[in-house]
Write a protein that holds these residues in place. Structure first.
Motif: not given
Length: 341
Positions: A309-323
């Motif tokens: 949940g909100n304990q993770v923030e994806v930074l890279e790759p950009v495509a995965l972050r946008e997803e």
């Protein structure tokens, strides 16, 4: 007159007993002869028949004579036959294995193992309270949300096992997800994979080379046919699994993943890293860390990250972050709409 040693006959009898399945499965006399030949025991069919008749007077073997060729099985509920007998420590391993497998396997699969677990219970009981009490001091807890496992027909399980064991094709009735009716298929069984309590059959359909995954609990019938299994050139079950086929692979090559992770749940990654090149960097506020690792681009990765949940923030790759941003926005709209209900 020279004395003929009975040892070869005894070894052949032991080999026969080990290859006769427990009820309700059967093995035909010709199949048993073929199994013996694969072990370099060259005997004719009449010798196999005489051996079986003699062994059935000593061991709980049953012969089904309703059709030809005759079929043999160990009677259900009979004692496990093995030489040497298991000792107390081996019995403890069987006991713990039963505790571990019980929440993971369907009932029909567990039933095939029950004679071994009962044997282990008996040995532990005979070994005295000191050894037997170990089973009262160990527990196995499943990881993640426990789900009730769908059951698999015992006849389906037996049919698939025989097809794999003898390298033969299997005729099945299978109902795909979302379908109302069962359809008949002729398949080449290649291997079984147990994942999250579900049993998958890795196979190909007759006349096709693409490898499929079928769930055993969606089968209503599995009947071995007298046709050899066609294995794709170079197929290897371990290689198939290592290619991330069971993680719903998104593509190749692996991706360089970088994400922010709250420090407390991230602590598990120090002991069980995501990859050999994983790097964890504590951030200034000490509440978060940054994790980088090269991982396979799979749906399983996404499910794992979303589980925090909100304990993770994806930074890279950009495509995965946008997803992930799109998923978060969809969830925000979903919960905002539910507030007005």
């Amino acid at each position: 007159m020279p004395i003929i040693s009975p040892m070869p006959t005894t070894l052949r009898h032991l080999a026969m007993l080990r290859r006769i399945p427990r009820a309700p499965a059967f093995i035909t006399t010709p199949d048993l002869r073929s199994a013996l030949e694969s072990l370099d025991y060259t005997v004719d069919i009449r010798t196999v028949q005489r051996d079986l008749e003699a062994l059935s007077s000593v061991f709980p073997l049953y012969c089904d004579t309703s059709s030809k060729p005759f079929r043999w099985q160990w009677l259900a509920g009979g004692e496990v036959f093995d030489i040497p007998g298991i000792d107390a420590h081996s019995a403890l391993v069987f006991k713990l294995a039963g505790m571990f497998l019980e929440p993971l396997l369907p009932v029909s699969a567990m039933e095939t193992l029950m004679p071994y677990f009962r044997c282990a219970d008996r040995v532990l009981g005979e070994s005295g309270a000191r050894c037997g009490s170990w089973s009262d001091k160990v527990r196995v807890l499943p990881r993640g949300q426990r789900l009730l496992m769908p059951d698999v027909s015992r006849t389906v399980l037996d049919g698939i096992h025989q097809g794999l064991f003898f390298g033969r094709m299997v005729k099945i009735l299978y109902k795909s997800r979302g379908k109302q009716d069962f359809k008949e298929y002729l398949i080449n069984p290649l291997g079984l994979v147990l994942r999250n309590g579900l049993i998958y059959l890795v196979c190909t359909f007759s006349g096709y080379e693409d490898i499929r995954q079928l769930l055993l609990h969606r089968m209503r019938q599995a009947e071995v046919v007298n046709e050899p299994c066609a294995v794709p050139d170079g197929f290897d079950l371990d290689g198939y699994i290592q290619d991330q086929e069971f993680d719903l692979a998104r593509g190749r090559p692996d991706i360089p993943l970088r994400f922010r992770f709250r420090a407390v749940p991230a602590s598990a990654l120090y002991e069980t890293p995501l990859s050999a090149d994983q790097v964890i960097t504590p951030l200034a506020d000490r509440q978060w860390v940054e994790v980088s690792a090269t991982v396979a681009d799979t749906d399983q990765l996404r499910w794992w990250l979303l589980g925090f949940g909100n304990q993770v923030e994806v930074l890279e790759p950009v495509a995965l972050r946008e997803e992930f941003c799109a998923i978060a926005q969809d969830m925000g709209r979903l919960y905002a709409a539910s507030d007005s209900v």
